[in-house]
Design a protein around this motif. Structure first.
Motif, PDB file in Angstrom:
ATOM      1  N   SER A   1      -1.740 -94.783 -12.360  1.00 48.46           N
ATOM      2  CA  SER A   1      -2.920 -95.048 -11.533  1.00 48.46           C
ATOM      3  C   SER A   1      -2.839 -94.296 -10.211  1.00 48.46           C
ATOM      4  O   SER A   1      -3.873 -93.903  -9.654  1.00 48.46           O
TER       5      SER A   1
ATOM      6  N   GLN B   1      -9.047 -98.915 -13.928  1.00 51.41           N
ATOM      7  CA  GLN B   1      -8.241 -99.879 -14.677  1.00 51.41           C
ATOM      8  C   GLN B   1      -8.814-101.288 -14.496  1.00 51.41           C
ATOM      9  O   GLN B   1      -8.834-102.075 -15.424  1.00 51.41           O
TER      10      GLN B   1
ATOM     11  N   ASP C   1      -8.560 -94.673 -16.704  1.00 53.70           N
ATOM     12  CA  ASP C   1      -7.322 -95.423 -16.501  1.00 53.70           C
ATOM     13  C   ASP C   1      -7.342 -96.621 -17.442  1.00 53.70           C
ATOM     14  O   ASP C   1      -8.094 -97.573 -17.223  1.00 53.70           O
TER      15      ASP C   1
HETATM   16 MG   LIG Z   1      -2.279 -98.411 -13.546  1.00 55.01          MG
END
Ligand SMILES: [Mg+2]
Ligand SMILES: Nc1ncnc2c1ncn2[C@@H]1O[C@H](COP(=O)(O)OP(=O)(O)OP(=O)(O)O)[C@@H](O)[C@H]1O
Lengths: 295, 247
Positions: free
Chosen positions: B42, B86, B162
């Motif tokens: 990330s 994410q 992500d």
């Molecule tokens: Mg991550």
């Protein structure tokens, strides 16, 4: 198209975040109510203080033997004294008529007119009354005055000083209270807005991450602030207006005391409150957002 | 398209997000970024959209040094990079439709354009029946798809995803991967961070592996089947996975 979009965004935010919007509106309403009550009171107090100060004059009493030529000369001399704004001549007849109207019995008993011809000397500023008096009774004349035709100059030195001090204090206190109250209102509104923005900081962050510019995000907040500020101020004005018509106006008709002091006109008050409500709320929204735009 | 040269990111308190990472991704490539949790996947994504600044090293995207982009220009840069976050990062006060439309509105998209593009991408991501739901009325997988739709509605030249399949069942994951594959075939460069080893194995694309912030593997998969049609691709994805020995 843009304006319409921003407006719709602002309305959506208010609908979806009803609680914080309502809190901001209530804050504006309450502070504007307090200001709306306080401003006229301060204005009336200042008006009263000023009218008391306006009555502060120097009286110059002429000798009973004074001729009209003396009077013309003295009037010129008085006008030449520094800080004198105007000189008003009251002849003994006029004075007698005025006084005997107030207290007919006492003046009936007297029979003759004991009053001298008098000049009311009006200072340019009440604070200069004492210096005018000093100029009219110079120490060099040995207790006398600047003109032999003058019998005496009124001597209310202590009273004058007290009046000046008290009215000064009242004016300064009123000004200080106005500043403090305005400051408190601004802080209170700004803080409520900050809290409501804080709850939405994640949203602002996401907007920035998907490519929104600062102003694209900021406009809806500013518009929302304007709407909330205007709504709060208008509600406060409505409450004040109803109170004025229902309570104050009937009282003022019955009691001259309430009608007497000059205070701010209601339309002026409306303009002040509406302007303040909108400005503080819109600017507060726009400025508080800065912190959250740094993504 | 993407070039990392000796990029490190140190968070405060000694946390290392990325450590001297050097790699590059060419135009129209499809690259997986794998690695254990906390390995820095990330962090790479967040550096690429200038949500974070690197502690050292240079990052270039489309030949442009990200350090040279002024604060004022950042929004315009970001419009060229679609991101599937994410944690989705949907706007809670907007419906599915409005969330996707927002990505077009920030670019000054006209109403007509929005009415045309948004339903299209929502159909593609299988959200046609949820247009007027708010994010808190959606399942995790549905929110993820909204995030994908928003990232791609602008047709950005670079798409970062992500964990785009982190919350999806295998069948839906394949659909999403198929969607990404199709997007890739239209010429979009794609970088996908994932834990889904089986998926990575089946896709047979280039794999970058991170460990403790360092690039430990850069593998242009041998069976690089560039000319597959989307249908063939889906078929292969559905077949039982045959893991090469040693993985
Ligand atoms: Mg991550
Ligand atoms: N804001 C932050 N402050 C401090 N440390 C951070 C921060 N963000 C990430 N880290 C640390 O940096 C390292 C890399 O984090 P990153 O989010 O890039 O991992 P990841 O590979 O995406 O993990 P996952 O697969 O769980 O999503 C981790 O050790 C994490 O604790």
């Amino acid at each position: 198209m843009r304006v319409g979009f921003f407006l719709r965004e602002a309305l959506r935010a208010m609908r979806r975040n009803a609680a914080p919007s309502f809190a901001a509106l209530a804050t504006v309403l309450v502070t504007m109510l307090v200001l709306g009550v306080f401003i006229p009171i301060v204005q009336a107090t200042k008006g009263a203080a000023n009218s008391v100060r306006g009555r502060v004059l120097v009286d110059v009493y002429m000798r009973t033997t004074a001729t009209s030529a003396d009077e013309t000369r003295v009037q010129k001399e008085l006008l030449a004294v520094p800080h004198v704004r105007s000189v008003e001549f009251v002849s003994k007849q006029t004075a007698y008529e005025q006084q005997s109207k107030q207290d007919p019995q006492a003046y009936q008993l007297l029979g003759t007119n004991p009053l001298p011809d008098t000049f009311h000397v009006v200072p340019d500023n009440p604070a200069n009354v004492l210096s005018i008096r000093a100029a009219l009774t110079p120490p060099s004349s040995g207790g006398g005055t600047i003109d032999p035709a003058i019998q005496s100059v009124s001597n209310h030195k202590d009273d004058t000083r007290k009046i000046l001090e008290v009215t000064n204090l009242v004016t300064i206190t009123a000004a200080a209270l106005t500043v403090l109250l305005t400051l408190a209102s601004v802080l209170l509104i700004a803080n409520t807005i900050r809290l409501s923005l804080y709850a939405r900081r994640r949203e602002v962050e996401v907007m920035k991450l998907v490519g929104a510019t600062d102003w694209f995000i900021r406009w809806p907040f500013v518009i929302e602030g304007t709407i909330v500020g205007a709504a709060g101020a208008l509600m406060a004005i409505a409450v004040l207006g109803v109170t004025k018509v229902a309570l104050l106006d009937p009282l003022a008709n019955n009691w001259t005391l309430i009608a007497a002091p000059r205070t701010i006109a209601f339309t002026a008050l409306v303009v002040v409150l509406l302007g303040a409500g909108v400005m503080v709320s819109a600017l507060g929204s726009g400025l508080s957002l800065r912190r959250f735009l740094r993504v | 398209m993407i070039e990392f040269r000796g990029v490190s990111k140190h968070y405060g308190a000694g946390d290392v997000g990325l450590d001297q990472a050097t790699f590059s991704v060419s135009r129209e490539e499809f690259v997986f970024l794998v690695g254990a949790t906390g390995s820095g996947k990330s962090t790479v994504m967040r550096l690429l959209i200038k949500e974070l600044e690197p502690s050292s090293g240079t990052i270039r995207v489309a030949g442009r040094d990200l350090a040279d982009i002024t604060r004022k220009r950042v929004p315009f840069y970001r419009r060229n990079v679609g991101v599937v976050f994410q944690d989705f990062k949907l706007l809670p006060n907007r419906t599915v439709y409005d969330n996707v439309a927002y990505a077009l509105q920030v670019t000054g998209g006209t109403r007509k354009e929005i009415r045309h593009k948004v339903p299209d991408i929502l159909r593609l991501t299988g959200l046609s029946t949820k247009l007027h739901n708010y994010p808190d009325q959606l399942s995790g997988g549905e929110q993820q798809r909204v995030s994908i739709a928003r990232a791609f509605v602008n047709h950005p030249p670079l798409l970062l995803a992500d964990e785009p399949t982190g919350n999806l069942d295998p069948e839906t994951s394949i659909d999403i991967m198929r969607l990404l594959y199709r997007i890739n075939r239209t010429g979009t460069t794609i970088l996908v961070a994932t834990h889904d080893q089986a998926m990575v194995d089946k896709m047979r694309r280039r794999v970058l592996e991170l460990s403790h912030g360092q690039i430990v593997r850069d593998e242009a998969a041998g069976l690089y089947a560039r000319d597959e049609t989307t249908r063939e691709f889906a078929q292969r994805m559905r077949s039982p996975s045959i893991r090469p020995p040693g993985l």
